[in-house]
Design an enzyme around this catalytic site. Structure first.
Site, PDB file in Angstrom:
ATOM      1  N   ASP A 265      95.296  36.366  27.893  1.00 21.09           N
ATOM      2  CA  ASP A 265      94.123  35.714  27.292  1.00 21.09           C
ATOM      3  C   ASP A 265      92.899  36.627  27.254  1.00 21.09           C
ATOM      4  O   ASP A 265      91.777  36.175  27.067  1.00 21.09           O
ATOM      5  CB  ASP A 265      93.790  34.414  28.045  1.00 21.09           C
ATOM      6  CG  ASP A 265      93.641  34.623  29.542  1.00 21.09           C
ATOM      7  OD1 ASP A 265      93.734  35.775  30.004  1.00 21.09           O
ATOM      8  OD2 ASP A 265      93.415  33.617  30.247  1.00 21.09           O
TER       9      ASP A 265
ATOM     10  N   LYS B 280      88.753  34.877  43.174  1.00 23.70           N
ATOM     11  CA  LYS B 280      87.880  33.692  43.059  1.00 23.70           C
ATOM     12  C   LYS B 280      87.201  33.330  44.381  1.00 23.70           C
ATOM     13  O   LYS B 280      87.415  32.250  44.938  1.00 23.70           O
ATOM     14  CB  LYS B 280      88.683  32.513  42.503  1.00 23.70           C
ATOM     15  CG  LYS B 280      89.356  32.900  41.195  1.00 23.70           C
ATOM     16  CD  LYS B 280      89.847  31.782  40.346  1.00 23.70           C
ATOM     17  CE  LYS B 280      90.314  32.315  39.012  1.00 23.70           C
ATOM     18  NZ  LYS B 280      91.721  32.415  38.788  1.00 23.70           N
TER      19      LYS B 280
ATOM     20  N   ASP C  87      87.590  36.743  28.541  1.00 24.74           N
ATOM     21  CA  ASP C  87      88.788  35.926  28.794  1.00 24.74           C
ATOM     22  C   ASP C  87      88.612  34.682  27.944  1.00 24.74           C
ATOM     23  O   ASP C  87      87.708  33.881  28.196  1.00 24.74           O
ATOM     24  CB  ASP C  87      88.839  35.596  30.295  1.00 24.74           C
ATOM     25  CG  ASP C  87      89.952  34.623  30.647  1.00 24.74           C
ATOM     26  OD1 ASP C  87      90.458  33.917  29.757  1.00 24.74           O
ATOM     27  OD2 ASP C  87      90.317  34.562  31.842  1.00 24.74           O
TER      28      ASP C  87
HETATM   29  N1  GDD Z   1     104.648  34.538  32.707  1.00 23.23           N
HETATM   30  C1  GDD Z   1     103.720  34.020  33.503  1.00 23.23           C
HETATM   31  N2  GDD Z   1     104.107  33.321  34.610  1.00 23.23           N
HETATM   32  N3  GDD Z   1     102.416  34.192  33.181  1.00 23.23           N
HETATM   33  C2  GDD Z   1     101.483  33.650  34.020  1.00 23.23           C
HETATM   34  C3  GDD Z   1     101.822  32.933  35.170  1.00 23.23           C
HETATM   35  C4  GDD Z   1     103.222  32.760  35.488  1.00 23.23           C
HETATM   36  O1  GDD Z   1     103.602  32.124  36.459  1.00 23.23           O
HETATM   37  N4  GDD Z   1     100.669  32.511  35.781  1.00 23.23           N
HETATM   38  C5  GDD Z   1      99.650  32.962  34.999  1.00 23.23           C
HETATM   39  N5  GDD Z   1     100.140  33.631  33.925  1.00 23.23           N
HETATM   40  C6  GDD Z   1      99.366  34.272  32.843  1.00 23.23           C
HETATM   41  C7  GDD Z   1      98.443  33.321  32.078  1.00 23.23           C
HETATM   42  O2  GDD Z   1      99.089  32.775  30.921  1.00 23.23           O
HETATM   43  C8  GDD Z   1      97.318  34.251  31.652  1.00 23.23           C
HETATM   44  O3  GDD Z   1      97.610  34.943  30.453  1.00 23.23           O
HETATM   45  C9  GDD Z   1      97.261  35.278  32.788  1.00 23.23           C
HETATM   46  O4  GDD Z   1      98.501  35.198  33.486  1.00 23.23           O
HETATM   47  C10 GDD Z   1      96.122  35.000  33.769  1.00 23.23           C
HETATM   48  O5  GDD Z   1      96.176  33.633  34.151  1.00 23.23           O
HETATM   49  P1  GDD Z   1      94.883  32.689  34.031  1.00 23.23           P
HETATM   50  O6  GDD Z   1      95.330  31.312  34.403  1.00 23.23           O
HETATM   51  O7  GDD Z   1      94.198  32.859  32.725  1.00 23.23           O
HETATM   52  O8  GDD Z   1      94.017  33.265  35.230  1.00 23.23           O
HETATM   53  P2  GDD Z   1      92.433  33.381  35.376  1.00 23.23           P
HETATM   54  O9  GDD Z   1      91.785  33.687  34.081  1.00 23.23           O
HETATM   55  O10 GDD Z   1      91.952  32.179  36.101  1.00 23.23           O
HETATM   56  O11 GDD Z   1      92.296  34.658  36.385  1.00 23.23           O
HETATM   57  C11 GDD Z   1      92.945  35.884  36.084  1.00 23.23           C
HETATM   58  O12 GDD Z   1      92.267  36.592  35.060  1.00 23.23           O
HETATM   59  C12 GDD Z   1      90.914  37.021  35.403  1.00 23.23           C
HETATM   60  C13 GDD Z   1      90.385  37.800  34.204  1.00 23.23           C
HETATM   61  O13 GDD Z   1      90.315  36.976  33.096  1.00 23.23           O
HETATM   62  C14 GDD Z   1      93.020  36.735  37.368  1.00 23.23           C
HETATM   63  O14 GDD Z   1      93.823  37.852  37.092  1.00 23.23           O
HETATM   64  C15 GDD Z   1      91.625  37.174  37.804  1.00 23.23           C
HETATM   65  O15 GDD Z   1      91.715  38.055  38.919  1.00 23.23           O
HETATM   66  C16 GDD Z   1      90.924  37.907  36.664  1.00 23.23           C
HETATM   67  O16 GDD Z   1      89.584  38.267  37.049  1.00 23.23           O
HETATM   68 MG    MG Z   2      92.339  33.619  32.107  1.00 29.93          MG
END
Ligand code: GDD
Ligand code: MG
Length: 353
Positions: free
Chosen positions: A109, A160, A220
């Site tokens: 994303d 987080k 994001d």
């Molecule tokens: N295949 C797969 N399987 N993908 C996953 C899984 C899983 O179990 N869990 C999460 N993802 C994918 C999501 O679809 C997304 O594209 C990405 O991993 C990150 O997950 P998010 O749910 O969007 O996490 P976030 O935005 O709260 O936090 C993450 O992104 C931040 C930056 O945007 C973390 O990586 C943070 O550390 C980071 O700062």
């Molecule tokens: Mg995200």
């Protein structure tokens, strides 16, 4: 030197862009009328990265049917499926058979113009096992907060954290360059995260983990507010993509097969999808994106908005600062300000960011 492969994380619990969609993974929601993932493919292809592995757990059929083998987008796609989400690192472990040299991982994303060559140069120069891209944000609490020393070596990674524990505004931008050896620290067939599992473990073991800070565009798009901002930033050319060329005709991008009544007033930047009909006296003030097959009836006013496909805006209705989901009708004379509207609900837009 073998070409780098990229693994994109597309599954997981936060996969949908709610309340906009229940059945479309966020990686395929339309951004300037193209599925978001196309921008990621184009971004990677710029750096010569054409071998891409998609890790899927949620609605895998939708994504595979859509993108196929990737040849339409100039990339070669492989798919790895998880019965249950395996976590970010677990999902990459699941692709291990494809990974035999330095590789890249991207959160599905993230939109950025970060220079991957420059990041790779730092990774190689420091002989890192893992390099984490870092973006500066005002409010780091919703991200992974990454502290580095003066050589960019990572000292601490806290996912987080409560506000008091965020010691820097540099956050994990969700793009990693990794050596295949990191996967020996990831348990097979288990749920395991980079953020709460692998990175803290690598740091505890004293492995070489570096941060690559950059100041370019980064976002994001995983909330409606951020998704809205991305559409607007691309139209206003604050964000750049190889998929968006020039500024259309005077900033009006219009597909063929669009009917615009001569009395309609359109102010750039505006993108209008195929098959749309814009009626008498309509006013459209950009930045506005209109999806395919939308009908805008007499004297409607639309400003600062993103409409998905098959939307009907009734006569004299007004839209300002809003997103309208697909297959949605806005009644004549209705005024919608600062909202996400779908066929089943209306929610505030600003609180979604
Ligand atoms: N295949 C797969 N399987 N993908 C996953 C899984 C899983 O179990 N869990 C999460 N993802 C994918 C999501 O679809 C997304 O594209 C990405 O991993 C990150 O997950 P998010 O749910 O969007 O996490 P976030 O935005 O709260 O936090 C993450 O992104 C931040 C930056 O945007 C973390 O990586 C943070 O550390 C980071 O700062
Ligand atoms: Mg995200």
């Amino acid at each position: 030197m073998p070409r780098l492969k990229a693994v994109i994380l597309v599954g997981g619990p936060g996969t949908r862009l709610q309340p906009l969609t229940d059945d479309t993974p966020k990686s395929v929601v339309p951004v300037l009328n193209k599925p978001f993932m196309e921008y990621t493919f184009a971004y990677l292809a710029q750096f010569g990265i054409e071998d891409i592995i998609l890790t899927l757990s949620y609605l895998p059929g939708v994504i595979q049917d859509y993108f196929g083998d990737g040849s339409r987008y100039g990339v070669r796609l492989k798919y790895c499926f998880e019965k249950e989400p395996m976590g970010t690192a677990g999902a990459v472990k699941n692709t291990e058979a494809y990974l035999d040299s330095t590789f890249i991982v991207l959160n599905g994303d993230v939109f950025t113009d970060m220079d991957l060559n420059d990041m790779l140069a730092l990774h190689r120069n420091r002989e890192a096992m893992a390099t984490i891209s870092l973006s500066w944000v005002d409010d780091p609490g919703a991200f992974g907060v990454v502290e580095t020393d003066e050589t960019q070596r990572v000292k601490q990674f806290i996912e987080k954290p409560p506000a008091a524990e965020a010691t820097t505004n540099w956050i994990n931008a969700g793009i990693y360059i990794l050596e295949p050896e990191v996967l020996k620290y990831v348990p097979a067939d288990s749920h395991y995260m980079f953020e709460r599992g692998l990175f803290p473990t690598l740091l505890d073991r004293g492995e070489f983990v570096y941060g690559y800070p950059f100041r370019g565009y980064w976002l994001d798009m995983g909330t409606p507010g951020q998704y809205f901002a991305l559409n607007r930033d691309l139209l206003l050319e604050k964000a750049r993509s190889p998929l968006v060329h020039g500024s259309g005709k005077d900033g009006i991008y219009s597909e063929s097969d669009v009917t615009i009544h001569p009395s309609a007033a359109i102010t750039a930047p505006v993108m209008i999808g195929g098959g749309c009909r814009i009626s008498r006296g309509v006013s459209i003030k950009g930045p506005v994106v209109i999806g395919n097959n939308c009908v805008i009836e007499d004297d409607a006013v639309i400003e600062d908005a993103v409409l998905w496909s098959n939307v009907r805006i009734g006569a004299h209705a007004g839209l300002s600062h809003c997103i309208v989901g697909g297959n949605t009708g806005i009644e004549p004379h209705r005024q919608v300000v600062n909202c996400v509207v779908t066929s089943s609900q209306t929610a505030p837009l600003s609180q979604q960011s």
